[in-house]
Design a protein around this motif. Structure first.
Motif, PDB file in Angstrom:
ATOM      1  N   ASP A 152       0.808  -1.220   0.000  1.00  0.00           N
ATOM      2  CA  ASP A 152       0.000   0.000   0.000  1.00  0.00           C
ATOM      3  C   ASP A 152       0.845   1.274   0.000  1.00  0.00           C
ATOM      4  O   ASP A 152       0.349   2.356  -0.259  1.00  0.00           O
ATOM      5  N   ARG A 184      -2.392   2.259  -4.222  1.00  0.00           N
ATOM      6  CA  ARG A 184      -3.628   2.093  -3.468  1.00  0.00           C
ATOM      7  C   ARG A 184      -4.767   1.574  -4.328  1.00  0.00           C
ATOM      8  O   ARG A 184      -5.904   1.532  -3.894  1.00  0.00           O
ATOM      9  N   ALA A 241      -5.240  -3.545  -0.411  1.00  0.00           N
ATOM     10  CA  ALA A 241      -4.797  -2.142  -0.320  1.00  0.00           C
ATOM     11  C   ALA A 241      -5.866  -1.207  -0.883  1.00  0.00           C
ATOM     12  O   ALA A 241      -6.152  -0.153  -0.297  1.00  0.00           O
ATOM     13  N   GLU A 242      -6.475  -1.581  -2.009  1.00  0.00           N
ATOM     14  CA  GLU A 242      -7.536  -0.763  -2.607  1.00  0.00           C
ATOM     15  C   GLU A 242      -8.758  -0.733  -1.690  1.00  0.00           C
ATOM     16  O   GLU A 242      -9.364   0.320  -1.479  1.00  0.00           O
TER      17      GLU A 242
END
Length: 165
Positions: free
Chosen positions: A70, A74, A118-119
């Protein structure tokens, strides 16, 4: 690992500190002078000078090292674009000491899962921020952007002698 280790660290706000990531990169074998940083830039913003410099510093056989995925990206799309660029240039990616192998099916699936997490985490942060702002606005605490200029003592009386300022 052959070639150079090139480090990249990022924090989203100017108030955050890069020291922890820099120390972790040194522990992973990255020389401090080979570490590139961005401060005050989100991972969703691909126009990051430190990332651009880190990618430019990588040569065939080098390894780009990040402490966590991350910090690099992202979004799944951005992470995949960066990895595809590194793969084309024959640069490896090390995430917290584990080298990502884009030719290995297990490595690809693990990378995709990490990128999706991470998204997802970024989406949750945005949702919580919007909720907090809505609550603050409902309570009258969110008044919009504050003026950049502050008044010096007595300045308001000069500008408005009737005290309406």
């Amino acid at each position: 690992m052959t070639g150079l280790l090139i480090g990249y660290a990022r924090v989203s706000t100017n108030d955050q500190d890069l020291t922890g990531q820099k120390n972790a990169l040194v522990a992973l074998g990255v020389a401090p002078e080979k570490t590139f940083t961005d401060q005050g830039l989100t991972g969703a913003n691909r126009a990051r000078p430190g990332l651009r410099e880190a990618l430019a510093a990588c040569r065939d056989g080098d390894t780009l090292v990040v402490t966590k995925l991350d910090r690099l990206a992202r979004s799944l799309r951005d992470a995949k674009d960066i990895v595809d660029e590194l793969t084309r240039r024959e640069v490896k990616l090390s995430i917290g000491g584990s080298v990502h192998d884009p030719t290995d099916p297990v490595g690809r699936i693990l990378f995709n899962v990490l990128a999706m997490v991470a998204e997802f985490e970024a989406d949750l942060i945005r949702a919580r921020t919007r909720e907090g702002m809505a609550v603050a606005k409902a309570k009258g605490r969110l008044r919009g952007k504050q003026p950049k200029l502050c008044s010096a003592p007595g300045l308001m009386e000069v500008l408005d002698p009737l005290g309406r300022g």
